[in-house]
Motif scaffolding. Structure first.
Motif, PDB file in Angstrom:
ATOM      1  N   UNK A 112     -32.977 -28.836  44.892  1.00  0.00           N
ATOM      2  CA  UNK A 112     -33.247 -29.853  45.919  1.00  0.00           C
ATOM      3  C   UNK A 112     -32.852 -29.311  47.286  1.00  0.00           C
ATOM      4  N   UNK A 113     -31.664 -28.734  47.377  1.00  0.00           N
ATOM      5  CA  UNK A 113     -31.202 -28.185  48.653  1.00  0.00           C
ATOM      6  C   UNK A 113     -32.152 -27.100  49.156  1.00  0.00           C
ATOM      7  N   UNK A 114     -32.627 -26.252  48.238  1.00  0.00           N
ATOM      8  CA  UNK A 114     -33.573 -25.203  48.632  1.00  0.00           C
ATOM      9  C   UNK A 114     -34.894 -25.812  49.099  1.00  0.00           C
ATOM     10  N   UNK A 115     -35.390 -26.826  48.388  1.00  0.00           N
ATOM     11  CA  UNK A 115     -36.660 -27.460  48.769  1.00  0.00           C
ATOM     12  C   UNK A 115     -36.549 -28.122  50.136  1.00  0.00           C
ATOM     13  N   UNK A 116     -35.417 -28.776  50.421  1.00  0.00           N
ATOM     14  CA  UNK A 116     -35.218 -29.397  51.734  1.00  0.00           C
ATOM     15  C   UNK A 116     -35.235 -28.313  52.816  1.00  0.00           C
ATOM     16  N   UNK A 117     -34.552 -27.193  52.568  1.00  0.00           N
ATOM     17  CA  UNK A 117     -34.522 -26.089  53.536  1.00  0.00           C
ATOM     18  C   UNK A 117     -35.924 -25.505  53.739  1.00  0.00           C
ATOM     19  N   UNK A 118     -36.673 -25.331  52.649  1.00  0.00           N
ATOM     20  CA  UNK A 118     -38.032 -24.801  52.749  1.00  0.00           C
ATOM     21  C   UNK A 118     -38.943 -25.771  53.496  1.00  0.00           C
ATOM     22  N   UNK A 119     -38.753 -27.064  53.273  1.00  0.00           N
ATOM     23  CA  UNK A 119     -39.554 -28.065  53.980  1.00  0.00           C
ATOM     24  C   UNK A 119     -39.253 -28.010  55.473  1.00  0.00           C
ATOM     25  N   UNK A 120     -37.986 -27.887  55.836  1.00  0.00           N
ATOM     26  CA  UNK A 120     -37.614 -27.750  57.248  1.00  0.00           C
ATOM     27  C   UNK A 120     -38.250 -26.497  57.855  1.00  0.00           C
ATOM     28  N   UNK A 121     -38.224 -25.409  57.089  1.00  0.00           N
ATOM     29  CA  UNK A 121     -38.837 -24.154  57.538  1.00  0.00           C
ATOM     30  C   UNK A 121     -40.344 -24.341  57.730  1.00  0.00           C
ATOM     31  N   UNK A 122     -40.990 -25.001  56.785  1.00  0.00           N
ATOM     32  CA  UNK A 122     -42.429 -25.279  56.860  1.00  0.00           C
ATOM     33  C   UNK A 122     -42.754 -26.058  58.122  1.00  0.00           C
ATOM     34  N   UNK A 123     -41.989 -27.125  58.384  1.00  0.00           N
ATOM     35  CA  UNK A 123     -42.248 -27.970  59.558  1.00  0.00           C
ATOM     36  C   UNK A 123     -42.030 -27.181  60.848  1.00  0.00           C
ATOM     37  N   UNK A 124     -40.989 -26.361  60.902  1.00  0.00           N
ATOM     38  CA  UNK A 124     -40.711 -25.560  62.097  1.00  0.00           C
ATOM     39  C   UNK A 124     -41.830 -24.550  62.346  1.00  0.00           C
ATOM     40  N   UNK A 125     -42.295 -23.902  61.276  1.00  0.00           N
ATOM     41  CA  UNK A 125     -43.386 -22.931  61.422  1.00  0.00           C
ATOM     42  C   UNK A 125     -44.671 -23.620  61.864  1.00  0.00           C
ATOM     43  N   UNK A 126     -44.944 -24.789  61.309  1.00  0.00           N
ATOM     44  CA  UNK A 126     -46.149 -25.528  61.679  1.00  0.00           C
ATOM     45  C   UNK A 126     -46.083 -25.941  63.153  1.00  0.00           C
ATOM     46  N   UNK A 127     -44.930 -26.423  63.569  1.00  0.00           N
ATOM     47  CA  UNK A 127     -44.722 -26.819  64.963  1.00  0.00           C
ATOM     48  C   UNK A 127     -44.901 -25.605  65.885  1.00  0.00           C
ATOM     49  N   UNK A 128     -44.359 -24.465  65.470  1.00  0.00           N
ATOM     50  CA  UNK A 128     -44.492 -23.234  66.241  1.00  0.00           C
ATOM     51  C   UNK A 128     -45.936 -22.795  66.404  1.00  0.00           C
ATOM     52  N   UNK A 129     -46.729 -22.961  65.356  1.00  0.00           N
ATOM     53  CA  UNK A 129     -48.159 -22.604  65.419  1.00  0.00           C
ATOM     54  C   UNK A 129     -48.885 -23.499  66.396  1.00  0.00           C
ATOM     55  N   UNK A 130     -48.552 -24.797  66.413  1.00  0.00           N
ATOM     56  CA  UNK A 130     -49.182 -25.726  67.359  1.00  0.00           C
ATOM     57  C   UNK A 130     -48.850 -25.311  68.788  1.00  0.00           C
ATOM     58  N   UNK A 131     -47.572 -24.953  69.025  1.00  0.00           N
ATOM     59  CA  UNK A 131     -47.158 -24.544  70.365  1.00  0.00           C
ATOM     60  C   UNK A 131     -47.832 -23.248  70.779  1.00  0.00           C
ATOM     61  N   UNK A 132     -48.052 -22.333  69.842  1.00  0.00           N
ATOM     62  CA  UNK A 132     -48.746 -21.085  70.141  1.00  0.00           C
ATOM     63  C   UNK A 132     -50.200 -21.336  70.565  1.00  0.00           C
TER      64      UNK A 132
END
Length: 114
Positions: free
Chosen positions: A91-111
């Protein structure tokens, strides 16, 4: 409604879901494959949602779980899985991966912004 499933691929190319799935025995892999098919059909009745992610419980053997998150109405991202015994770490790993996913997605939008 048909749902699209995607396995989360990390920036380094690692696929946590595939790594977990490839370690399953044949019977467990079959149960997980059926669960994925149900998710693709939009059936999330076996999913418990918390901390921004979902835990799909498979009532079989040691209690397999699939960890996922929704992105919009028709996309589910698969982060990995576990048995009941390894549940908290997964669960802890999935939460961390989800946070990573959201950050990467946000970064792509900003790019994409001019």
């Amino acid at each position: 409604m048909k749902t699209k499933l995607e396995e989360y691929i990390r920036e380094d190319g690692a696929n946590p879901y595939k790594i977990w799935f490839d370690g399953l025995d044949v019977q467990a892999a079959a149960k997980v494959t059926v669960a994925k098919a149900r998710l693709e059909l939009g059936n999330t009745s076996n999913v418990e949602w918390f901390r921004g992610i979902g835990e799909y419980k498979i009532d079989c053997g040691p209690g397999y779980r699939i960890y996922l998150a929704k992105d919009g109405e028709t996309l589910i991202i698969l982060f990995g899985g576990s048995t009941k015994k390894g549940q908290q770490k997964a669960i802890d790993q999935a939460v961390a991966l989800h946070d990573e996913y959201k950050a990467r997605k946000k970064g792509k939008k900003n790019d994409a912004d001019p």
